[in-house]
Motif scaffolding. Structure first.
Motif, mmCIF file in Angstrom:
data_model
loop_
_atom_site.group_PDB
_atom_site.id
_atom_site.type_symbol
_atom_site.label_atom_id
_atom_site.label_comp_id
_atom_site.label_asym_id
_atom_site.label_seq_id
_atom_site.Cartn_x
_atom_site.Cartn_y
_atom_site.Cartn_z
ATOM 1 N N GLY A 263 36.498 44.712 37.138
ATOM 2 C CA GLY A 263 36.353 44.527 35.705
ATOM 3 C C GLY A 263 35.597 43.244 35.421
ATOM 4 O O GLY A 263 34.523 43.001 35.965
ATOM 5 N N SER A 264 36.212 42.378 34.620
ATOM 6 C CA SER A 264 35.559 41.114 34.269
ATOM 7 C C SER A 264 36.066 39.952 35.116
ATOM 8 O O SER A 264 35.668 38.808 34.904
ATOM 9 C CB SER A 264 35.803 40.790 32.787
ATOM 10 O OG SER A 264 37.199 40.710 32.520
ATOM 11 N N GLY A 265 36.944 40.234 36.066
ATOM 12 C CA GLY A 265 37.506 39.161 36.876
ATOM 13 C C GLY A 265 37.433 39.453 38.359
ATOM 14 O O GLY A 265 36.702 40.336 38.813
ATOM 15 N N TRP A 266 38.219 38.670 39.122
ATOM 16 C CA TRP A 266 38.260 38.813 40.580
ATOM 17 C C TRP A 266 39.664 39.199 41.008
ATOM 18 O O TRP A 266 40.655 38.686 40.471
ATOM 19 C CB TRP A 266 37.842 37.516 41.258
ATOM 20 C CG TRP A 266 36.399 37.177 41.058
ATOM 21 C CD1 TRP A 266 35.875 36.381 40.084
ATOM 22 C CD2 TRP A 266 35.300 37.648 41.834
ATOM 23 N NE1 TRP A 266 34.510 36.312 40.201
ATOM 24 C CE2 TRP A 266 34.117 37.082 41.281
ATOM 25 C CE3 TRP A 266 35.177 38.477 42.944
ATOM 26 C CZ2 TRP A 266 32.849 37.322 41.793
ATOM 27 C CZ3 TRP A 266 33.926 38.727 43.467
ATOM 28 C CH2 TRP A 266 32.771 38.163 42.903
ATOM 29 N N ARG A 267 39.731 40.082 41.990
ATOM 30 C CA ARG A 267 41.013 40.536 42.515
ATOM 31 C C ARG A 267 41.106 40.168 43.985
ATOM 32 O O ARG A 267 40.240 40.524 44.789
ATOM 33 C CB ARG A 267 41.136 42.052 42.353
ATOM 34 C CG ARG A 267 42.432 42.611 42.935
ATOM 35 C CD ARG A 267 42.393 44.124 42.959
ATOM 36 N NE ARG A 267 43.531 44.670 43.698
ATOM 37 C CZ ARG A 267 43.552 45.876 44.233
ATOM 38 N NH1 ARG A 267 42.506 46.674 44.106
ATOM 39 N NH2 ARG A 267 44.614 46.291 44.892
ATOM 40 N N GLN A 268 42.152 39.401 44.338
ATOM 41 C CA GLN A 268 42.349 39.006 45.730
ATOM 42 C C GLN A 268 42.977 40.152 46.506
ATOM 43 O O GLN A 268 43.964 40.759 46.070
ATOM 44 C CB GLN A 268 43.250 37.769 45.807
ATOM 45 C CG GLN A 268 43.467 37.263 47.225
ATOM 46 C CD GLN A 268 44.286 35.976 47.256
ATOM 47 O OE1 GLN A 268 44.428 35.291 46.251
ATOM 48 N NE2 GLN A 268 44.824 35.658 48.410
ATOM 49 N N LEU A 269 42.412 40.439 47.671
ATOM 50 C CA LEU A 269 42.918 41.528 48.503
ATOM 51 C C LEU A 269 43.876 41.004 49.568
ATOM 52 O O LEU A 269 43.723 39.879 50.060
ATOM 53 C CB LEU A 269 41.755 42.267 49.177
ATOM 54 C CG LEU A 269 40.712 42.904 48.241
ATOM 55 C CD1 LEU A 269 39.698 43.711 49.056
ATOM 56 C CD2 LEU A 269 41.375 43.792 47.188
ATOM 57 N N ALA A 270 44.836 41.824 49.928
ATOM 58 C CA ALA A 270 45.822 41.453 50.950
ATOM 59 C C ALA A 270 45.202 41.586 52.336
ATOM 60 O O ALA A 270 44.446 42.522 52.615
ATOM 61 C CB ALA A 270 47.044 42.348 50.832
ATOM 62 N N ARG A 271 45.558 40.651 53.205
ATOM 63 C CA ARG A 271 45.018 40.629 54.560
ATOM 64 C C ARG A 271 45.980 41.325 55.514
ATOM 65 O O ARG A 271 47.194 41.140 55.431
ATOM 66 C CB ARG A 271 44.803 39.185 55.004
ATOM 67 C CG ARG A 271 43.976 39.028 56.271
ATOM 68 C CD ARG A 271 43.667 37.561 56.509
ATOM 69 N NE ARG A 271 42.582 37.367 57.464
ATOM 70 C CZ ARG A 271 41.976 36.198 57.663
ATOM 71 N NH1 ARG A 271 42.353 35.133 56.988
ATOM 72 N NH2 ARG A 271 40.987 36.109 58.536
ATOM 73 N N THR A 272 45.436 42.083 56.440
ATOM 74 C CA THR A 272 46.263 42.793 57.411
ATOM 75 C C THR A 272 46.282 42.041 58.743
ATOM 76 O O THR A 272 45.477 41.146 58.981
ATOM 77 C CB THR A 272 45.714 44.209 57.666
ATOM 78 O OG1 THR A 272 44.442 44.102 58.332
ATOM 79 C CG2 THR A 272 45.543 44.971 56.358
ATOM 80 N N SER A 279 41.747 47.230 49.840
ATOM 81 C CA SER A 279 41.811 47.647 48.444
ATOM 82 C C SER A 279 42.298 49.082 48.460
ATOM 83 O O SER A 279 41.503 50.017 48.613
ATOM 84 C CB SER A 279 40.445 47.530 47.766
ATOM 85 O OG SER A 279 40.512 48.011 46.428
ATOM 86 N N GLU A 280 43.584 49.274 48.332
ATOM 87 C CA GLU A 280 44.171 50.591 48.546
ATOM 88 C C GLU A 280 43.911 51.560 47.404
ATOM 89 O O GLU A 280 44.053 52.766 47.580
ATOM 90 C CB GLU A 280 45.677 50.446 48.799
ATOM 91 C CG GLU A 280 45.984 49.657 50.065
ATOM 92 C CD GLU A 280 47.457 49.638 50.405
ATOM 93 O OE1 GLU A 280 48.241 50.245 49.635
ATOM 94 O OE2 GLU A 280 47.834 49.031 51.423
ATOM 95 N N ASN A 281 43.551 51.048 46.223
ATOM 96 C CA ASN A 281 43.234 51.955 45.116
ATOM 97 C C ASN A 281 41.729 52.039 44.856
ATOM 98 O O ASN A 281 41.298 52.622 43.862
ATOM 99 C CB ASN A 281 43.965 51.518 43.843
ATOM 100 C CG ASN A 281 43.523 50.136 43.359
ATOM 101 O OD1 ASN A 281 42.683 49.494 43.994
ATOM 102 N ND2 ASN A 281 44.085 49.687 42.250
ATOM 103 N N GLY A 282 40.944 51.429 45.729
ATOM 104 C CA GLY A 282 39.496 51.498 45.588
ATOM 105 C C GLY A 282 38.886 50.477 44.652
ATOM 106 O O GLY A 282 37.661 50.435 44.489
ATOM 107 N N SER A 283 39.715 49.650 44.043
ATOM 108 C CA SER A 283 39.189 48.652 43.106
ATOM 109 C C SER A 283 38.233 47.701 43.813
ATOM 110 O O SER A 283 38.582 47.080 44.814
ATOM 111 C CB SER A 283 40.354 47.865 42.499
ATOM 112 O OG SER A 283 39.880 46.814 41.688
ATOM 113 N N GLY A 284 37.004 47.606 43.302
ATOM 114 C CA GLY A 284 36.017 46.678 43.843
ATOM 115 C C GLY A 284 35.256 47.167 45.047
ATOM 116 O O GLY A 284 34.333 46.484 45.513
ATOM 117 N N CYS A 285 35.615 48.309 45.588
ATOM 118 C CA CYS A 285 34.911 48.811 46.775
ATOM 119 C C CYS A 285 33.449 49.096 46.429
ATOM 120 O O CYS A 285 33.154 49.876 45.523
ATOM 121 C CB CYS A 285 35.577 50.088 47.279
ATOM 122 S SG CYS A 285 37.270 49.852 47.855
#
Length: 321
Positions: A263-272, A279-285
């Motif tokens: 969207g208009s911001g940044w989303r931090q992804l979890a590290r494995t 990104s399990e819901n595809g957001s930002g892919c």
């Protein structure tokens, strides 16, 4: 005549009695007035005294110490004129967060790593442990980097591996006799590997002592090497616009965060533990990616197409420290 004198004496006795009685009544009245006058005074004094005591007890409570003025706080929060970077406690350092579109050729920085981003492995710290040896074969490991042409690699003990936070870190290993070798962390050494222990590839271990030695005490510290090329991005196999795993390769300094534009911001992804950010819901892919190292420097990478298991160069690199 005698009766007249007797009657006169009786009248005088009655007058004395009346006078005495009247005098007694007057004295009694005076005493009563005095008692009544004293009693109200005593009652009236008791009330104000009690009220005064309550008021005074409230007034004599020690006041709350005054809040320090804003000036000293502002002064302590402001970096000194000679400071080149923010303090280590800053959560969103700006001076150190300078995106770079090309590999940095500047001289090594002295900026401290930010406390909110650094993990167990910290710059300017020396760690003690043992070095052991293992057959690294093609150089692949838990960090999922794949085969390696450079076998100066090592597996980090599980505690300091810290859910793959150590992946890609360069460390300088030293022995008591002065021998040293620089290795890149590409794998994890599970228990019973102890905190501080490094499991070196045979090629790296041989730089210190003969492989037959098997185990030696060492010290090691984090490096920010010079010639490391540029960073690349790789999507995990199976990635798509609905689910993706993203990996950064070839970063000079340990990676603290990977974010995607959402969207208009940044989303931090979890590290494995296998060193992908999900990104399990595809957001930002397939969109813009922002990576941050432990020193707080942020690099923004334009939209990277979702091409599973393909290494895509970015042309950027973190500054040397």
């Amino acid at each position: 005549m005698q009766e007249t004198r007797q009657a006169a004496r009786q009248r005088r006795s009655r007058r004395r009695l009346l006078v005495g009685t009247a005098a007694g009544l007057v004295v009694t009245g005076l005493l009563a007035c005095l008692v009544m006058t004293m009693q109200p005074d005593g009652t009236e004094n008791a009330g104000p005294a009690a009220a005064t005591a309550v008021v005074n007890s409230q007034e004599t409570v020690p006041p709350t110490p005054p809040t320090p003025s804003a000036s000293p706080s502002a002064a302590s929060a402001t970096p000194s004129a000679g400071a080149a970077t923010p303090s280590a406690g800053a959560k969103t350092p700006k001076a150190a967060s300078i995106p770079s579109a090309t590999p940095s050729s500047a001289s090594p920085r002295t900026a401290p790593a930010t406390s909110s981003l650094v993990g167990r492995i910290r710059p300017n710290a020396t760690y003690r442990g043992d070095a052991t040896v293992y057959a690294a074969e093609v150089g692949d490991g838990a960090c999922s980097f794949g085969p390696s042409d450079d076998m100066m690699i090592a597996a980090m003990n599980e505690t300091d591996y810290e859910t793959s936070s150590a992946c890609g870190a360069y460390v300088l290993v030293r022995t008591a006799n002065g021998a040293s070798v620089t290795v890149k962390i590409t794998n994890v050494c599970p228990l019973p590997c102890a905190p501080g222990q490094l499991d070196l590839s045979e090629q790296a271990f041989a730089k210190l002592v003969p492989i037959s030695t098997g185990r030696i005490p060492i010290t090691w510290s984090l490096l920010s090497p010079d010639a490391v090329g540029t960073i690349s991005i790789r999507y995990k196999d199976g990635s798509s616009q609905w689910w993706c795993g993203i990996q950064a390769l070839g970063h000079r300094n340990p990676l603290a965060r990977l974010e995607v534009r959402s969207g208009s911001g940044w989303r931090q992804l979890a590290r494995t533990g296998y060193n992908y950010f999900l990104s399990e819901n595809g957001s930002g892919c397939g969109g813009a990616i922002r990576i941050t190292d432990i020193y707080g420097e942020r690099l923004t990478i334009d939209a990277v197409a979702v091409r599973p298991d393909v290494v895509q160069s970015t042309g950027v690199q973190f500054a040397r420290h």
